[in-house]
Design a protein around this motif. Structure first.
Motif, PDB file in Angstrom:
ATOM      1  N   ASP A  62       0.840  -1.213   0.000  1.00 27.19           N
ATOM      2  CA  ASP A  62       0.000   0.000   0.000  1.00 27.19           C
ATOM      3  C   ASP A  62       0.866   1.250   0.000  1.00 27.19           C
ATOM      4  OD1 ASP A  62      -2.385  -1.449   0.106  1.00 27.19           O
ATOM      5  OD2 ASP A  62      -2.327  -1.566   2.289  1.00 27.19           O
ATOM      6  N   GLU A  74      -5.170   9.784   0.760  1.00 27.93           N
ATOM      7  CA  GLU A  74      -5.883   8.562   0.382  1.00 27.93           C
ATOM      8  C   GLU A  74      -6.681   7.968   1.535  1.00 27.93           C
ATOM      9  OE1 GLU A  74      -3.179   5.819  -1.420  1.00 27.93           O
ATOM     10  OE2 GLU A  74      -2.524   7.244  -2.974  1.00 27.93           O
ATOM     11  N   GLY A  75      -6.629   8.600   2.708  1.00 24.65           N
ATOM     12  CA  GLY A  75      -7.471   8.187   3.829  1.00 24.65           C
ATOM     13  C   GLY A  75      -6.895   7.117   4.725  1.00 24.65           C
ATOM     14  N   TYR A  76      -5.615   6.787   4.553  1.00 22.23           N
ATOM     15  CA  TYR A  76      -5.010   5.794   5.444  1.00 22.23           C
ATOM     16  C   TYR A  76      -4.847   6.360   6.859  1.00 22.23           C
ATOM     17  CZ  TYR A  76      -4.049   2.666   1.550  1.00 22.23           C
ATOM     18  OH  TYR A  76      -4.192   1.816   0.479  1.00 22.23           O
ATOM     19  N   TYR A  77      -4.635   7.672   6.964  1.00 14.84           N
ATOM     20  CA  TYR A  77      -4.515   8.357   8.251  1.00 14.84           C
ATOM     21  C   TYR A  77      -5.349   9.642   8.194  1.00 14.84           C
ATOM     22  CZ  TYR A  77      -0.262   5.482   8.231  1.00 14.84           C
ATOM     23  OH  TYR A  77       0.629   4.439   8.132  1.00 14.84           O
ATOM     24  N   ASP A  78      -5.921  10.033   9.347  1.00 16.56           N
ATOM     25  CA  ASP A  78      -6.672  11.291   9.346  1.00 16.56           C
ATOM     26  C   ASP A  78      -5.740  12.502   9.461  1.00 16.56           C
ATOM     27  OD1 ASP A  78      -5.886  10.897  11.964  1.00 16.56           O
ATOM     28  OD2 ASP A  78      -7.814  11.431  12.854  1.00 16.56           O
ATOM     29  N   LYS A  99      -7.441   4.057   8.516  1.00 19.58           N
ATOM     30  CA  LYS A  99      -8.427   3.643   7.518  1.00 19.58           C
ATOM     31  C   LYS A  99      -9.285   2.467   7.972  1.00 19.58           C
ATOM     32  CE  LYS A  99      -8.757   3.181   2.501  1.00 19.58           C
ATOM     33  NZ  LYS A  99      -7.992   3.132   1.234  1.00 19.58           N
ATOM     34  N   ASN A 100      -8.719   1.570   8.782  1.00 16.77           N
ATOM     35  CA  ASN A 100      -9.487   0.403   9.237  1.00 16.77           C
ATOM     36  C   ASN A 100     -10.424   0.723  10.398  1.00 16.77           C
ATOM     37  OD1 ASN A 100      -7.755   0.652  11.412  1.00 16.77           O
ATOM     38  ND2 ASN A 100      -6.598  -1.215  10.976  1.00 16.77           N
TER      39      ASN A 100
END
Length: 218
Positions: A62, A74-78, A99-100
């Motif tokens: 990723d 990409e939204g993996y972290y805010d 993201k999860n």
């Protein structure tokens, strides 16, 4: 047992020791229960351990050659602790959403060279999702308890302050609510309608209830 006295032998011994130390560090890096993410000054990943992949729900594939800015987009972290560390040049700790859906406690630590320039950032992460959920549940219970306390106060005051009117019950509830606010309260009404009594209710339910209630008619 072999003992090397020449330079070549010493070099081989040093290389062997160095290799063992590197292997030990690699084992510790991967065995860590906490996530460890090492990035350069451009926000690109240098190393990431398995715990970090598990906690943050992101893989080496990723990440690829992406910067931390791209991963945030990409939204993996805010948000990115790494970027804050690079900007403010200090250790930073934040609670982030990944993201999860997990909440993670993240600490970013700058690593400096001899000229006091940041050369990389080491980010340590720990899953605190259960802790955050428990905190929210406790807050919900406290809010509900406060509602019950207000209703109980209104019920007890009903024995002293006779009322069947929905409007007056609202007044009593409002008085108890504003008692918790550290602010002045203006009570208006005709003479004899109970303004002083409402003021006393506010006093008795405030954090100053142990102090004297002083009424001044003017």
């Amino acid at each position: 047992m072999c003992i090397y006295n020449n330079r070549r032998g010493e070099k081989m011994t040093n290389e062997a020791e160095y290799k063992k130390k590197v292997e030990a560090l690699e084992d510790a890096f991967e065995a860590s229960y906490d996530g460890i993410h090492i990035l350069d000054t451009e926000g690109r990943t240098l190393l990431i351990n398995k715990a970090c992949e598990r906690i943050e729900g992101i893989t080496k594939e990723d990440i690829g050659d992406k910067t931390i800015n791209q991963l945030v987009d990409e939204g993996y972290y805010d948000e990115s602790v790494t970027l804050i560390v690079l900007e403010e040049k200090r250790e930073v700790t934040r609670i982030q959403r990944v993201k999860n859906g997990k909440s993670i406690l993240v600490t970013g630590m700058p690593v400096y060279d001899d000229n006091n320039n940041i050369v990389r950032v080491i980010v340590n992460s720990r899953d605190v999702t259960e802790l955050m959920n428990l905190r929210e549940k406790i807050q919900e219970k406290e809010d509900l308890l406060n509602v019950y306390k207000e209703e109980l106060n209104i019920y007890n005051m009903g024995k002293q302050f006779v009322t069947n009117s929905k409007c007056m019950k609202t007044v009593l509830k409002t008085a108890i609510s504003v008692a918790k606010v550290n602010s002045n309260v203006l009570i208006t009404g005709e003479s004899g309608t109970g303004k002083s009594y409402i003021a006393e209710i506010i006093h008795n339910n405030s954090n100053r209830s142990e102090k004297p209630f002083i009424k001044i008619d003017c």
